[in-house]
Scaffold this active site. Structure first.
Site, mmCIF file in Angstrom:
data_model
loop_
_atom_site.group_PDB
_atom_site.id
_atom_site.type_symbol
_atom_site.label_atom_id
_atom_site.label_comp_id
_atom_site.label_asym_id
_atom_site.label_seq_id
_atom_site.Cartn_x
_atom_site.Cartn_y
_atom_site.Cartn_z
ATOM 1 N N GLY A 13 45.834 53.557 8.408
ATOM 2 C CA GLY A 13 45.765 53.450 6.891
ATOM 3 C C GLY A 13 44.687 53.874 6.071
ATOM 4 N N TYR B 184 55.977 43.645 -8.265
ATOM 5 C CA TYR B 184 55.546 43.842 -7.041
ATOM 6 C C TYR B 184 56.819 43.976 -6.108
ATOM 7 C CZ TYR B 184 52.617 43.707 -2.814
ATOM 8 O OH TYR B 184 52.088 44.129 -1.702
ATOM 9 N N LYS C 214 56.082 42.172 2.425
ATOM 10 C CA LYS C 214 55.038 41.511 2.731
ATOM 11 C C LYS C 214 55.536 40.210 3.280
ATOM 12 C CE LYS C 214 51.456 44.497 1.596
ATOM 13 N NZ LYS C 214 50.808 44.995 2.908
HETATM 14 C C1 1JT Z 1 51.688 49.092 -2.146
HETATM 15 C C2 1JT Z 1 51.246 49.656 -3.391
HETATM 16 C C3 1JT Z 1 51.284 48.223 -1.763
HETATM 17 C C4 1JT Z 1 50.354 48.845 -4.166
HETATM 18 C C5 1JT Z 1 50.135 47.471 -3.586
HETATM 19 C C6 1JT Z 1 50.436 47.242 -2.351
HETATM 20 N N1 1JT Z 1 50.021 45.911 -1.962
HETATM 21 C C7 1JT Z 1 49.227 45.977 -2.863
HETATM 22 N N2 1JT Z 1 49.283 46.698 -3.833
HETATM 23 C C8 1JT Z 1 48.616 46.547 -5.034
HETATM 24 C C9 1JT Z 1 49.583 45.737 -6.374
HETATM 25 C C10 1JT Z 1 50.661 46.569 -6.471
HETATM 26 C C11 1JT Z 1 51.555 45.953 -7.716
HETATM 27 C C12 1JT Z 1 51.180 44.617 -8.032
HETATM 28 C C13 1JT Z 1 50.052 44.036 -7.415
HETATM 29 C C14 1JT Z 1 49.442 44.622 -6.806
HETATM 30 C C15 1JT Z 1 51.627 50.928 -4.115
HETATM 31 C C16 1JT Z 1 52.219 51.981 -3.008
HETATM 32 C C17 1JT Z 1 53.207 51.393 -2.287
HETATM 33 C C18 1JT Z 1 52.713 50.280 -1.505
HETATM 34 O O1 1JT Z 1 52.051 44.029 -8.905
HETATM 35 C C19 1JT Z 1 51.650 43.591 -10.157
HETATM 36 C C20 1JT Z 1 52.654 46.634 -8.044
#
Ligand code: 1JT
Length: 253
Positions: free
Chosen positions: A11, A153, A160
């Site tokens: 990653g 999200y 998750k």
């Molecule tokens: C992915 C992305 C997985 C962003 C991610 C993620 N896990 C945490 N984040 C940050 C995040 C994203 C959103 C959120 C809060 C934190 C982007 C590419 C795909 C995998 O929502 C408020 C949308």
């Protein structure tokens, strides 16, 4: 603390990646590391970063391709002959899936998000276990959206949740081989993945204000927790999801 240990890191995209913060912490404690990268686009980045470490290995690995996963582990087996830990820091969902309402998630977006973000942990654990001859430790990255609704999200929250549950089932299966499996639930961090997300700046500000420590967590803090989880200091911990979020998750109103 990790002298004579071999780790495999999934990653890394660039120097801001959570995976790279984990790698730096582990390398700083004496581990030798193999890195996988996804797509030719990232090859040069990962090779440059790994090039500064002693006796590292860099191999391509697209987790949707079983042959690529097998080949990556074969390369690790050939170079080091064993493996002590794996850090899994991979997630993906189509950008449209991280906007608007969850109810509109397509079959394709659901399948892709769950395959890359959750199933890949099981696939990697199965491939890693024969190389973990003296036991081992597997660490993955989760987020609060797994257990509470976080606007936008969406399907990543569902992925998750599957990832955290997979962590428990894998811990139960692999415990007899002295392989531990744990997740870190990190607070939001401004990485390449997060950069593509709408209103990330607003979310970071909100979380910083509400958290007990009144700030956002750093990738280095997540890396140090990963170091703890892959080291013998955490030998009694398996199947857990540990929050590294400046305390955000404990707050009610
Ligand atoms: C992915 C992305 C997985 C962003 C991610 C993620 N896990 C945490 N984040 C940050 C995040 C994203 C959103 C959120 C809060 C934190 C982007 C590419 C795909 C995998 O929502 C408020 C949308």
């Amino acid at each position: 603390m990790l002298e004579n240990k071999i780790g495999m890191i999934f990653g890394v995209a660039n120097k801001r990646s959570i995976a790279w913060a984990c790698a730096s912490a582990c390398a700083g404690s004496g581990a030798k590391l193999a890195f996988t990268y996804q797509g030719e686009r990232l090859q040069e980045n990962v090779e440059k970063l790994a090039g500064d470490l002693e006796d590292s290995l860099v191999v391509p690995c697209d987790v949707t391709d079983q042959a690529a996963v097998d080949a990556a582990f074969a390369a690790v087996a050939e170079k080091y002959g064993r493996l002590d830990f794996v850090i899994h820091s991979i997630a993906f969902a189509p950008r449209e899936a991280l906007e608007g309402e969850f109810v509109t998630t397509t079959r394709d977006a659901f399948r892709t998000a769950l395959e890359i973000s959750a199933f890949s942990l099981t696939q990697i654990a199965l491939a890693a276990s024969p190389l973990m001859k003296d036991g081992g430790s597997i660490v993955t990255m989760s987020y609060y959206g797994a257990e509470k609704v976080v606007s936008n999200y969406n399907v990543m929250g569902v992925a998750k949740a599957a990832l955290e549950s997979s962590t428990r089932y894998l811990a139960a299966d692999l415990g007899k081989q002295n392989i531990r499996v744990n997740a870190i639930s990190a607070g939001p961090i401004n990485t390449l993945s997060a950069r593509g997300v709408k209103n990330m700046g607003t979310l970071l500000g909100y979380v910083a204000e509400k958290s007990p420590l009144k700030r956002n967590v750093s990738a280095a803090e997540v890396g140090n927790t990963a170091l703890f989880l892959v080291s013998d200091l955490s030998s009694g911990i398996t199947g857990e999801t540990i929050y590294v979020d400046c305390g955000y998750n404990i707050m009610g109103i």
